[in-house]
Design an enzyme around this catalytic site. Structure first.
Site, PDB file in Angstrom:
ATOM      1  N   ASP A  37       0.823  -1.220   0.000  1.00 27.85           N
ATOM      2  CA  ASP A  37       0.000   0.000   0.000  1.00 27.85           C
ATOM      3  C   ASP A  37       0.848   1.257   0.000  1.00 27.85           C
ATOM      4  O   ASP A  37       1.724   1.411   0.854  1.00 27.85           O
ATOM      5  CB  ASP A  37      -0.907   0.016   1.239  1.00 27.85           C
ATOM      6  CG  ASP A  37      -2.017  -1.016   1.145  1.00 27.85           C
ATOM      7  OD1 ASP A  37      -2.163  -1.832   2.076  1.00 27.85           O
ATOM      8  OD2 ASP A  37      -2.713  -1.022   0.119  1.00 27.85           O
ATOM      9  N   ASP A  92      -9.998  -5.993  -1.327  1.00 25.35           N
ATOM     10  CA  ASP A  92      -9.030  -5.384  -0.420  1.00 25.35           C
ATOM     11  C   ASP A  92      -9.738  -4.699   0.740  1.00 25.35           C
ATOM     12  O   ASP A  92     -10.430  -3.703   0.561  1.00 25.35           O
ATOM     13  CB  ASP A  92      -8.202  -4.350  -1.205  1.00 25.35           C
ATOM     14  CG  ASP A  92      -7.089  -3.752  -0.375  1.00 25.35           C
ATOM     15  OD1 ASP A  92      -6.443  -2.809  -0.860  1.00 25.35           O
ATOM     16  OD2 ASP A  92      -6.862  -4.228   0.755  1.00 25.35           O
TER      17      ASP A  92
HETATM   18  C1  DX5 Z   1      -6.379  -0.182   3.287  1.00 21.16           C
HETATM   19  C2  DX5 Z   1      -5.414  -1.023   2.464  1.00 21.16           C
HETATM   20  C3  DX5 Z   1      -5.555  -2.502   2.743  1.00 21.16           C
HETATM   21  C4  DX5 Z   1      -5.345  -2.854   4.214  1.00 21.16           C
HETATM   22  C5  DX5 Z   1      -5.942  -4.215   4.495  1.00 21.16           C
HETATM   23  O1  DX5 Z   1      -6.478   1.092   2.711  1.00 21.16           O
HETATM   24  O2  DX5 Z   1      -5.632  -0.833   1.090  1.00 21.16           O
HETATM   25  O3  DX5 Z   1      -4.624  -3.209   1.934  1.00 21.16           O
HETATM   26  O4  DX5 Z   1      -3.990  -2.881   4.528  1.00 21.16           O
HETATM   27  O5  DX5 Z   1      -5.969  -4.389   5.895  1.00 21.16           O
HETATM   28  P1  DX5 Z   1      -7.159  -5.235   6.568  1.00 21.16           P
HETATM   29  O6  DX5 Z   1      -7.125  -6.586   5.902  1.00 21.16           O
HETATM   30  O7  DX5 Z   1      -6.810  -5.273   8.008  1.00 21.16           O
HETATM   31  O8  DX5 Z   1      -8.432  -4.513   6.250  1.00 21.16           O
HETATM   32 ZN    ZN Z   2      -4.518  -2.052  -0.280  1.00 22.99          ZN
END
Ligand code: DX5
Ligand code: ZN
Length: 225
Positions: A33, A174
């Site tokens: 990210d 995601d």
């Molecule tokens: C949030 C990111 C995701 C996040 C996922 O903006 O794009 O990739 O890291 O984390 P979880 O699985 O905990 O929602």
């Molecule tokens: Zn992400």
């Protein structure tokens, strides 16, 4: 394919060990990210972190660009052939240019949609993408809860792609891709699962145990739904 989210690796000094564990468990991609504090209210993984990541792991990156005007910033990241790079529909007036720019690096262009952004915004770039990232939470932070209507959005997107004769295009999900939500997302038509704090990097279980549990939930998604 599963794509654990690097953002959720809490202690960087242990990153190398965690990445080795992910490699040992045949992780397909490494969700990376990137946040600029403008498109989302958070900062995450700058250009040097991305370049460093490539030095310490062989897992192909799945770069999620949560940045304004991504078309102007692609050259900052030394994008490699075979990587996946997603840019947000909401982050640019020049989406097709951004997607074509990713393709020029030999990488897989992916268009990402926030929960409130309608699927029709993709209509004129389906030719330019290898897939679509359906954000199942509002982007910017790990540990959030699924936005419920995004499950139906995955199904509608899978139908939209099939109707356009593009059934091979990928759907990545995601946000809160948990052991419970992932089978539902799989049944709705998702192919790539970003695994964060509600699965692979969850509180219970080792990374190996959690990946095995996650894959089992995906394999037997009928039983889990
Ligand atoms: C949030 C990111 C995701 C996040 C996922 O903006 O794009 O990739 O890291 O984390 P979880 O699985 O905990 O929602
Ligand atoms: Zn992400």
């Amino acid at each position: 394919m599963i794509s654990p989210s690097v953002m959720c690796i809490s202690e960087w000094q242990g990153a190398k060990e965690i990445l080795c564990e992910l490699e040992k468990n045949h992780t397909d991609l490494l969700h990376t990210d990137v946040m600029d504090g403008a498109f989302v209210p958070n900062l995450m993984l700058g250009t040097e972190s991305i370049k460093h990541l490539r030095k310490i792991t062989s897992i192909p990156l799945d770069i999620h660009m949560m940045v304004e005007h991504p078309e102007d910033k692609l050259s900052w990241f030394d994008i490699q052939p075979g990587e996946y790079v997603s840019v947000h529909v909401e982050s640019t007036r020049h989406l097709q240019k951004a997607l074509a720019g990713i393709r020029e690096y030999g990488a897989h262009p992916m268009a990402a949609l926030n929960p409130a952004t309608p699927l029709c915004s993709l209509e004129d770039v389906l030719e330019d993408v290898d897939g679509v990232v359906v954000m199942t939470v509002n982007p910017g932070f790990a540990g959030q809860k699924l936005v419920p209507q995004t499950l139906d959005k995955i199904s509608r997107l899978r139908k939209m792609l099939a109707d356009a004769g593009m059934k091979d295009k990928l759907i990545e999900v995601d946000g809160n891709v948990s052991f419970v939500n992932a089978p539902k997302m799989r049944r709705a038509g998702a192919d790539i699962f970003v695994c964060g704090t509600s699965s692979v990097f969850g509180r219970e279980g080792t990374i190996q145990e959690n990946i095995a549990h996650f894959r089992e939930a995906l394999q037997n998604f009928e039983a889990y739904c």
